[in-house]
Scaffold this motif. Structure first.
Motif, PDB file in Angstrom:
ATOM      1  N   VAL A   1       0.841  -1.202   0.000  1.00 15.23           N
ATOM      2  CA  VAL A   1       0.000   0.000   0.000  1.00 15.23           C
ATOM      3  C   VAL A   1       0.880   1.257   0.000  1.00 15.23           C
ATOM      4  N   LEU A   2       1.945   1.246   0.812  1.00 12.43           N
ATOM      5  CA  LEU A   2       2.865   2.385   0.815  1.00 12.43           C
ATOM      6  C   LEU A   2       3.567   2.535  -0.534  1.00 12.43           C
ATOM      7  N   GLY A   3       3.898   1.416  -1.186  1.00  8.17           N
ATOM      8  CA  GLY A   3       4.489   1.471  -2.517  1.00  8.17           C
ATOM      9  C   GLY A   3       3.547   2.093  -3.538  1.00  8.17           C
ATOM     10  N   VAL A   4       2.265   1.766  -3.425  1.00 11.27           N
ATOM     11  CA  VAL A   4       1.271   2.379  -4.315  1.00 11.27           C
ATOM     12  C   VAL A   4       1.231   3.890  -4.081  1.00 11.27           C
ATOM     13  N   LEU A   5       1.244   4.305  -2.815  1.00  9.94           N
ATOM     14  CA  LEU A   5       1.236   5.737  -2.511  1.00  9.94           C
ATOM     15  C   LEU A   5       2.511   6.424  -3.003  1.00  9.94           C
TER      16      LEU A   5
ATOM     17  N   THR B   1      11.620  10.391 -12.425  1.00 12.04           N
ATOM     18  CA  THR B   1      10.803  10.045 -11.253  1.00 12.04           C
ATOM     19  C   THR B   1       9.427   9.533 -11.644  1.00 12.04           C
ATOM     20  N   THR B   2       8.952   9.895 -12.828  1.00  7.61           N
ATOM     21  CA  THR B   2       7.688   9.327 -13.296  1.00  7.61           C
ATOM     22  C   THR B   2       7.847   7.828 -13.552  1.00  7.61           C
ATOM     23  N   ALA B   3       8.969   7.434 -14.119  1.00  9.83           N
ATOM     24  CA  ALA B   3       9.241   6.004 -14.332  1.00  9.83           C
ATOM     25  C   ALA B   3       9.335   5.277 -12.995  1.00  9.83           C
ATOM     26  N   TRP B   4      10.023   5.904 -12.027  1.00 10.21           N
ATOM     27  CA  TRP B   4      10.089   5.300 -10.695  1.00 10.21           C
ATOM     28  C   TRP B   4       8.702   5.211 -10.072  1.00 10.21           C
ATOM     29  N   GLY B   5       7.874   6.213 -10.331  1.00  6.74           N
ATOM     30  CA  GLY B   5       6.508   6.178  -9.818  1.00  6.74           C
ATOM     31  C   GLY B   5       5.746   4.974 -10.345  1.00  6.74           C
ATOM     32  N   TRP B   6       5.863   4.704 -11.634  1.00  9.33           N
ATOM     33  CA  TRP B   6       5.186   3.538 -12.216  1.00  9.33           C
ATOM     34  C   TRP B   6       5.763   2.230 -11.677  1.00  9.33           C
ATOM     35  N   ILE B   7       7.080   2.186 -11.498  1.00 13.09           N
ATOM     36  CA  ILE B   7       7.701   0.967 -10.941  1.00 13.09           C
ATOM     37  C   ILE B   7       7.145   0.705  -9.547  1.00 13.09           C
TER      38      ILE B   7
END
Length: 149
Positions: free
Chosen positions: A40-44, A72-78
């Motif tokens: 859940v924290l990873g999703v956030l 950071t957008t790529a990291w966000g999707w990861i």
């Protein structure tokens, strides 16, 4: 003089609830909870990285050039995708699904690798994530109470 008849001594069944197995089973329960919460924290984290491109900045002054430097957008999707998979696997562990143990080991390994690559962005949280991932792998590999045929 009466003697009691000796009991037939056959092979003893394996102890399913020995001291080591109780710790391992408790560790598996904790691993399921940790995976659910970490997912859940990873999703956030992922949503924050996707929504605001400046949330996570790589400080080149502190780390120099970094090999795993992504947008950071790529990291966000990861983090978003990995967080969903980790949370679903943690929920499967809590429900006692047999598939969740094997998938949990694999996903926790990916979680450790992703957090290692994430170190320059969030060093404290990445270190905590690596430690949690290693604990999850250990606990899922040592709990054999429900999985031995």
């Amino acid at each position: 003089m009466s003697q009691a008849a000796p009991h037939a001594a056959g092979p003893k069944p394996p102890r399913a609830h020995g001291p080591d197995n109780v710790w391992a089973a408790s560790g598996t329960l904790l691993a399921g909870v940790l995976m659910l919460v970490s997912g859940v924290l990873g999703v956030l984290e992922g949503i924050a990285g996707i929504a605001k491109n400046e949330v996570y900045l790589l400080s080149n002054e502190l780390t120099g050039t970094y090999v795993y430097e992504f947008d950071t957008t790529a990291w966000g999707w990861i983090h978003l995708i990995l967080g969903v998979i980790v949370a679903v696997t943690g929920l499967g562990l809590l429900k006692g699904a047999g598939w969740a143990r094997t998938l949990g080991i694999v996903v926790a390994g990916l979680y450790v690798i992703a957090h290692f690559m994430w170190l320059p962005y969030q060093p404290v949280w990445a270190t905590v994530g690596i430690a949690l991932g290693i604990f999850v792998i250990w606990s899922l590999c040592t709990d054999r109470t429900r999985y031995i045929p």
